[in-house]
Structures are given as C-alpha cells and as structure tokens.
Scaffold this motif. Structure first.
Motif, PDB file in Angstrom:
ATOM      1  N   GLN A  56      -9.795   4.733   2.906  1.00 20.53           N
ATOM      2  CA  GLN A  56      -8.459   5.165   2.461  1.00 20.53           C
ATOM      3  C   GLN A  56      -8.127   4.504   1.116  1.00 20.53           C
ATOM      4  O   GLN A  56      -7.616   5.149   0.204  1.00 20.53           O
ATOM      5  CB  GLN A  56      -7.447   4.733   3.522  1.00 20.53           C
ATOM      6  N   ALA A  57      -8.458   3.216   0.999  1.00 26.16           N
ATOM      7  CA  ALA A  57      -8.159   2.489  -0.231  1.00 26.16           C
ATOM      8  C   ALA A  57      -8.902   3.108  -1.404  1.00 26.16           C
ATOM      9  O   ALA A  57      -8.359   3.256  -2.496  1.00 26.16           O
ATOM     10  CB  ALA A  57      -8.529   1.014  -0.073  1.00 26.16           C
ATOM     11  N   PHE A 101      -5.238  -6.794  10.692  1.00 25.58           N
ATOM     12  CA  PHE A 101      -5.050  -5.992   9.482  1.00 25.58           C
ATOM     13  C   PHE A 101      -3.613  -6.146   8.963  1.00 25.58           C
ATOM     14  O   PHE A 101      -3.388  -6.330   7.758  1.00 25.58           O
ATOM     15  CB  PHE A 101      -5.363  -4.516   9.776  1.00 25.58           C
ATOM     16  N   LYS A 156      -9.822   2.017   6.677  1.00 22.05           N
ATOM     17  CA  LYS A 156      -8.846   1.584   5.681  1.00 22.05           C
ATOM     18  C   LYS A 156      -9.497   1.422   4.313  1.00 22.05           C
ATOM     19  O   LYS A 156      -8.889   1.685   3.283  1.00 22.05           O
ATOM     20  CB  LYS A 156      -8.226   0.247   6.121  1.00 22.05           C
ATOM     21  N   LEU A 161     -11.218  -5.662   3.556  1.00 23.90           N
ATOM     22  CA  LEU A 161     -11.116  -4.372   4.264  1.00 23.90           C
ATOM     23  C   LEU A 161     -12.409  -3.943   4.963  1.00 23.90           C
ATOM     24  O   LEU A 161     -12.392  -2.999   5.741  1.00 23.90           O
ATOM     25  CB  LEU A 161     -10.691  -3.262   3.290  1.00 23.90           C
ATOM     26  N   PRO A 191       0.808  -1.226   0.000  1.00 34.08           N
ATOM     27  CA  PRO A 191       0.000   0.000   0.000  1.00 34.08           C
ATOM     28  C   PRO A 191       0.841   1.276   0.000  1.00 34.08           C
ATOM     29  O   PRO A 191       0.337   2.337  -0.355  1.00 34.08           O
ATOM     30  CB  PRO A 191      -0.824  -0.116   1.288  1.00 34.08           C
ATOM     31  N   THR A 249      -8.740  -6.142  -0.699  1.00 40.04           N
ATOM     32  CA  THR A 249      -9.734  -5.063  -0.671  1.00 40.04           C
ATOM     33  C   THR A 249     -11.051  -5.555  -0.090  1.00 40.04           C
ATOM     34  O   THR A 249     -11.669  -4.878   0.731  1.00 40.04           O
ATOM     35  CB  THR A 249      -9.944  -4.510  -2.097  1.00 40.04           C
ATOM     36  N   TRP A 294     -12.200  -3.068   8.480  1.00 38.03           N
ATOM     37  CA  TRP A 294     -11.517  -1.844   8.916  1.00 38.03           C
ATOM     38  C   TRP A 294     -12.019  -0.694   8.031  1.00 38.03           C
ATOM     39  O   TRP A 294     -11.340  -0.294   7.075  1.00 38.03           O
ATOM     40  CB  TRP A 294     -10.008  -2.017   8.760  1.00 38.03           C
ATOM     41  N   TRP A 334      -5.995  -4.628  14.837  1.00 32.01           N
ATOM     42  CA  TRP A 334      -5.018  -4.074  13.890  1.00 32.01           C
ATOM     43  C   TRP A 334      -3.911  -5.064  13.567  1.00 32.01           C
ATOM     44  O   TRP A 334      -3.297  -4.998  12.515  1.00 32.01           O
ATOM     45  CB  TRP A 334      -4.468  -2.745  14.417  1.00 32.01           C
ATOM     46  N   GLU A 376      -1.917   2.626  12.925  1.00 30.75           N
ATOM     47  CA  GLU A 376      -2.967   2.332  13.913  1.00 30.75           C
ATOM     48  C   GLU A 376      -2.468   1.295  14.915  1.00 30.75           C
ATOM     49  O   GLU A 376      -2.683   1.427  16.121  1.00 30.75           O
ATOM     50  CB  GLU A 376      -4.235   1.830  13.212  1.00 30.75           C
ATOM     51  N   GLY A 389       1.611  -0.745  10.292  1.00 27.89           N
ATOM     52  CA  GLY A 389       0.851   0.479  10.109  1.00 27.89           C
ATOM     53  C   GLY A 389       0.745   1.307  11.380  1.00 27.89           C
ATOM     54  O   GLY A 389       1.040   0.850  12.476  1.00 27.89           O
TER      55      GLY A 389
END
Lengths: 423, 364
Positions: free
Chosen positions: A199-200, A326, A196, A190, A155, A187, A193, A323, A293, A291
């Motif tokens: 964000q994606a 994630f 996220k 996701l 990412p 994806t 989250w 997280w 978070e 990440g």
C-alpha cells in the motif's frame, strides 16, 4: 425504508464501520439478536464510506454484503445515540422519530474523528480535514483540475493524495511534518506487514515532502494559497483546496457517559475488548486509532466475547497483537511534534460556534475557566472540535460529555422518561 | 474573601471600593454561579426575601451601564404565567406584595399575553408582568467585578479556617483582619454547623432560535417549588439568552450530591416546559447540566458576622437567588465590616437566627 426502531436486542452495536460490521457478523453467527445503529446513511464507517465515487476494496465489499444479509440483524442507519437514560438502555434519534432500545450487551464501535487544529486561515472555505476531503469526494464533490494542497502528519495524507489523484485533482503540495528519518524508519518496519508495504509503495507520491510545516492558509473570501515551510524556507503555493491531517481522536463521548474508563488513546478495554463497565464492550478506533485491519480483528473478538465464545475470541489475539504493533509504529513515527505544528496567532479562531480566538483562551489555565469566561465550546458542536484542539495546544483535559450527545429534539429527550415498553 | 462566585466577587468589589485591600481565594470548583440561570428576579417568599431582592435589583440597575457587553445584562422582564383562576389570584397577591416593596408589575390578560409571547400555548389565564426583572451572564460579571483596583485573585483551595487566617492546600497561611466566607456549598467543609444543604437543579440549553421568546417565562407555581422543604419538584422557567438560545429549567432535589444529569427527571422538566410552549418539542437541545444550590432551612441567605469567630463574616446560602441578591449581600457585608449604617435591616439574614435552638458550635 423507515421502519420502526427496534425496542430491544441481545447485542446492541453502535457504529457500522469495520469493527461494528465484523462484530455483528461474529455475534450473529453464534445466534445473538443484533441491532446496529449507525449515524451514516449507509454502513462502512468513515474508511469504507459509501457514495457515488466510491470504489471499495473487495474485502470491504465482501464484509458489507455478508453484514447486510445477516439473519437476526437489524441495521438502523442515519440514527444517532443522544443519551443513555438508564442502565441497559440507549435513547436514539432519527430524522423523523426517536426511541429507546434496551440491550443485554452493548458494543461501542464509535470510531475516531479527525483532529482539527486552528491555524491562521483554517476557517476559510476550501480548507478541510484530509479525511473530510476524502469524504466529500466520495460523496460526489468534483475536484478535477483543482489545485490541492495536503498537509499535516500521517498516512491519511497519502491516502487523501491518492483519492485526489484518482479524481484528476492537481496535487500542488503534500507536506508531512515528520522528518525523513521517521518516515524511513516507518517504511523499513513495514516488512512485517507486507500488505501495508504494498500500500505504501502504491501510495508513494513524487510531491511528498517530509519535515514540512504548514504555516498558514491565505485568501480573502475563500482559500487562495498556502504557506509551507520546508528546509527552513517558506513558500507560498497557490491552491483551491487545503486538506489537513493532524491525526485522529477517538470518539469516547458515549463511553464516558456510560462511565467507562479511558486511557490516553481511547476507551480502555481488556483482552476480550470488555470495558470497565460490565456488559459494555468496545472495539476499533474508539479504543485508539489503529487502522481498519486492527478494527476488524478487534470487532470479531468483541462480537465473539459478547456471545460468550471466549476460546474463539482468544484464538484471534495473535492477529490482534500483530496489528496493534502496526498501530504502535504509526503512533511512534507520526507523533505530532508541537514545534512543527502551525504557528499560533492570537487572532486565530478556535471555537467557530461561539467565535472565540486563541488570544482569548491563552490567558486561562484550564478548559473550565476558559469556557466560562469566553463561551468556548458552548455551541452546537459541544466543543468536539475546540476541546480536542485545546487539549493538543494547551494540554487542557477535555470536558466530560453532557447529554444530549449531539443536538436532539426536545420531543426525543422526553422519551427518557418512558418507564415501560409501549406497543 | 473565600470564593470568587457572584457573591464573593460582589463583596470583594464593594470592600475594595471602600478602600480595603482584598485578596480573593478561589479553588475553581464547580459552583452555583457558573451553573445557574443568571435571572435577576423579585421573589416574595417572605418579606425579608422580597426586601433583599428589591434593594438588590435597584443596585443591579445602577451598575448595568458599567457592565461589560459580555456580561449580557438585559432587562427582559419576567412573565409569571397563570394557568387558572387560582394562579391569577396568586398573581394579584404577588403584584400587591411587589408594590409594597416599590416594584411595579401589572396583570396581563390572555390576549395581551398571546401578543407578547405568541409561542405560549393558548388557554392560559393571564400573567403578571414584572418589567424591572433582568438577566445577565454571571460568570463573566463575577470576573469583571474582580477586575477592580485593590483586589488580588488567588487560585488556591482553602483547607482550614483559623483565627484571622486561612490555611491553603499548599500549606501556606494567609492572614487577614476580616475573612468573608462566600464559598457557597463548599463552606460546609470549612466551618462546622452551617445549616446549608445542597439542592440539585437541572438546566438545558437549546440551539439558537432568535426572536422566538422575549421575556423570562416562569410558572406561578415556581415559588411553591422553590420554597418546598423536601422532595423532588419541577417548575417551568425559561429564558431567552442574547444569543437566541433558550435556557430551560427547573428542577429541585434534596439528598443527592451526584452531579450526573438524570434523564427521567430532565424529561419531566422538559415535558412541563413543552406544556407551556408546545413549539419546544421540535427545537434542538444542545446541552443539559446540573448544579447545586446552597440552601438554608428558611430559604434566606446567611449574611453577617459570625457570632463567635473573631473577624469571620458569612455571605452564603443564597440558594437560587445568589445572582439576584449579590449586590445587597455585598452592601450588608460592607456596612457591617466598616461599621456603617446598613442599607436594609440586616437581622433576618443573621446567622444567629439558627442558633437559638441549636447547641453552640463553630468554635474549636
């Protein structure tokens, strides 16, 4: 500005990224005297790096403001750890001075660095890491109108593309080596989250190409073009810059010097973020890339545990687990596939400090022999780049770190012999 | 040949040139050749030490034109630094001793010393300059010596020495008419009763500062540190590598096998170095490390046939002089194995010198 270095503290935190700042807040809230040392000129770490071109997320701004106003906190910016001369003591150096700091507890928030892999043309001016290009732009580099190619995996490529776009750079290629199936799986996953996923979507880019392999960078004096293979076809794309992302490597050197155990991702920690060495904790990406978070919640847990607030720390473990899951998704879907890495060429430089090529290394069976025969990794970078590269390319175990952890003045090293506090 | 360090490689090279087929077995463990300074130096702790150094340095000079560039052989010369009149007297004694062994050297006045090495602190009493001393990069030279017709290199660990054969970690046995044990400190695990002991040393290398220092610089007190029988000692020793990096030593410690760098001792060593070269304080260090010298009680190596074990030869215990004296060690081993006339008197280096008072062992 350049006040004297502190001599001692209850909690010493190394690194002022998300994990270090969150930990400092948690520990200071419970009355600990906290010293944070950080090698950047301002707090924020790599992800929230400050600079003239920076538009930090609100959450980061809020944490930074709170962090900088904490009672009982001493922040030492532009300060590097160079050695751990005795238990409970670190030796640090700044531009004009050096000193030792004694601590009761130590928290390592040393983050991660980009894995740079050698490929034909990677040493041409204009080729950087994806995070490296972001840092340059945040630091004031102008890319307006420049043709920029981004390649590798993860990412960070998308984040780099967003930064380039925001600064009016012209994105000419965005080549992700993972196949579409992996990206789609990532994806779809996701939904757990939502932030996220948002964000994606925000980062989605029409130039994004999956299953694409960087072949080489071309140019005489500096980068002129890149060759990218996609769907079995090689294309030469003219560009001014190439930003590569091949994932992150946890910064574990200080932990190793202290004797902390590692696992395959980074520093090994328990549920309290405690390492295998008593009184030493670790949080954030030095325990494995995951990440900001995850770094924030790990940092809070570590800060609370260091302040002996175990019930409060335990209350955060569910958020950490979320997280961590994630991070596991990221790791699974963006794992480097060696068949999609750039092809090797014997003449490609691996160690820039000592000018050692891939061909010179291939004949050897391990890092130690290769180093002794070729001087690979003996330069000023201490093998940080080439040892991580050979670990990826040949599976060689990287060498244990040796002091000083970064180049340091001999005058500074003399302080390691200091027995007592000198006032 | 057990051991592919500079001593094992030199012995293998000499025996292969004599027409023997040589198999070198090396476990790839950390060893003195890769940890050390690579200083080719004439030490005169005893007549036998000086004789070995003198013979060996001549052999290095003869070999020098054939060495690969990566071997970094450079005849930089040594400056033995005198801090006071006593040191100067020591320097003059050393000059006389070296002259007896055919090694030329000269006393240097403080003015001349300052001109030769401007970074040295003012106020030194002078120096002894030994022009024939040199430096090289020993790991590369050892590899080059092994790239010789008649030598095969086996990366394996020897776990036992048997009669005219060795057992490897993977269970295989290799037989040989002659076995040379050149495994440095590791030899102790293969042969009981070897009087060798580990002496830990620290080294530190700086970033590149070309042209700042040109000679190997050593304090005259180095000999006393090198020949001390116990305790921890520090002596100034500095070498300019061909890269422009400065390699700084030295420490000597007994009774430890912990390879970690000891920051307080490193600081003592650097303090001493800065006392001679004040400019060092502002110079960037990039790496410190340690190594272990294999030392014998009298400071001389053990070179020659094992008195009881058939076909077993010893070439070990060179302490800090393994690189300097490897070619003569090899020449002595070659002469012994082939029954030729030895190039110098082999008796001071024989294992038997330790056996008169000790109970017989080494035989199973």
């Amino acid at each position: 500005m350049n006040e004297r270095l502190p001599r001692e503290c209850e909690l010493l935190i190394v690194g002022a990224g998300p994990a270090g700042m969150a930990a400092a807040c948690a520990a200071a809230d419970h009355g600990m005297s906290v010293v944070v040392i950080d090698d950047n000129p301002a707090p924020g770490g790599q992800i929230w790096r400050a600079g003239p071109r920076v538009d930090l997320p609100l959450r980061a701004q809020a944490l930074r403001e709170r962090f900088e106003r904490l009672p009982g906190l001493r922040l030492c910016s532009a300060t590097r750890v160079i050695d751990a001369p005795a238990p409970g003591r670190l030796l640090v150096e700044r531009e004009h001075d050096a000193g030792v700091i004694d601590y009761h507890r130590l928290l390592l928030c040393t983050g991660a660095r980009e894995r740079l892999l050698p490929f034909p043309g990677w040493t041409l001016p204009g080729v950087t890491g994806a995070g490296g290009l972001q840092a340059l732009i945040k630091g004031g580099l102008t890319v307006r109108g420049e043709r920029i190619a981004i390649a590798g995996s993860g990412p960070l490529l998308l984040a780099c593309a967003a930064t380039v776009r925001a600064q009016r750079g012209r994105l000419v290629a965005l080549a992700e080596q993972s196949p579409w199936q992996a990206l789609a799986g990532f994806t779809i996953g996701l939904w757990r989250w939502p932030a996220k996923l948002a964000q994606a979507i925000a980062l989605a880019n029409p130039r994004y190409r999956a299953a694409s392999r960087l072949i080489e960078a071309l140019g005489e004096r500096r980068l002129e073009a890149v060759v990218i293979e996609s769907l079995g076809e090689r294309r030469e794309i003219a560009c001014d810059r190439l930003a590569c992302g091949f994932g992150l490597v946890a910064n574990t050197e200080l932990a190793q010097l202290l004797g902390c155990a590692l696992d395959e991702r980074g520093i090994l920690v328990d549920q309290h973020q405690a390492t295998s060495v008593a009184g030493v904790y670790a949080a954030g990406e030095c325990t494995g890339p995951g990440g900001s978070e995850l770094a924030l919640v790990e940092g809070r847990i570590a800060g609370l545990a260091a302040a002996d607030q175990y019930p409060l720390a335990a209350a955060l473990s569910r958020r950490r687990a979320r997280w961590q899951a994630f991070a596991a998704q990221l790791e699974q879907h963006f794992a480097l596939d060696s068949s999609r890495l750039p092809p090797r060429r014997a003449t490609t430089l691996v160690c820039r400090c000592e000018e050692v090529t891939l061909g010179e290394l291939e004949a050897h069976s391990d890092w130690r022999r290769a180093k002794l025969a070729s001087r690979c990794g003996m330069g000023a970078c201490q093998g940080r780049v080439c040892a991580a590269a050979t670990a990826q390319l040949f599976g060689w175990a990287p060498p244990p770190p040796r002091p000083p952890l970064s180049p340091a003045r001999i005058d500074s090293l003399l302080l390691a012999g200091m027995e007592e506090v000198q006032e | 040949m057990i051991g592919a360090g500079i001593v094992g490689a030199s012995c293998a090279h000499a025996l292969a040139l004599a027409g023997l087929s040589v198999r070198v077995v090396d476990a790839g463990l950390p060893a003195a050749t890769s940890a050390g300074m690579g200083h080719l130096v004439s030490l005169d702790g005893s007549a036998a030490e000086l004789a070995l150094c003198s013979d060996s340095l001549a052999r290095w000079r003869a070999l020098a034109p054939s060495l690969p560039a990566s071997g970094a052989y450079h005849r930089c010369g040594t400056l033995w630094l005198a801090e006071n009149e006593d040191d100067l007297a020591t320097a003059d004694d050393k000059r006389a001793a070296l002259a007896m062994a055919g090694i030329g050297s000269e006393l240097i006045t403080p003015t001349r010393l300052a001109a030769l090495e401007p970074l040295l602190r003012p106020g030194l009493s002078g120096a002894l300059r030994v022009e024939s001393d040199a430096i090289l990069y020993a790991p590369r030279v050892a590899d080059w010596l092994l790239e010789c017709v008649g030598i095969t290199l086996e990366r394996a660990q020897v776990t036992a020495l048997e009669d005219q054969q060795v057992r490897l970690a993977d269970g295989r046995r290799l037989g040989a008419r002659v076995i040379v044990l050149a495994a440095g400190l590791q030899a102790g695990a293969l042969l009981e009763g070897l009087p060798i002991e580990a002496k830990k040393g620290h080294l530190l290398v700086t970033d590149r500062y070309p042209g700042r220092v040109s000679h190997q610089l050593v304090e005259l007190g180095y000999g006393a540190s090198a020949h001390a029988g116990q305790g921890t000692s520090v002596a100034f020793n500095l070498q300019a590598r061909p890269t422009g990096q400065l390699l700084i030593g030295s420490t000597r410690q007994f009774d430890t096998l912990d390879p970690r760098v000891e920051p307080a001792l490193l600081a003592r060593m650097l303090e001493r170095a800065r006392g001679y070269l004040p400019a060092l304080g502002a110079i960037n260090a990039i790496r410190a490390w340690t190594g272990f010298r294999a030392a014998t009680p009298d400071g001389l190596p053990i070179i020659g046939r094992h008195p009881e074990r058939e076909g077993l030869w010893l070439a070990l215990g060179h302490e800090g002089l393994g690189v300097t004296t490897a070619p003569s060690t090899a020449a002595l081993i070659r002469a012994g194995v082939l029954g030729e006339h030895p190039p110098l008197d082999p008796s001071p280096y024989r294992f038997e010198r330790f056996r008169a008072s000790a109970p017989a062992d080494g035989q199973r």
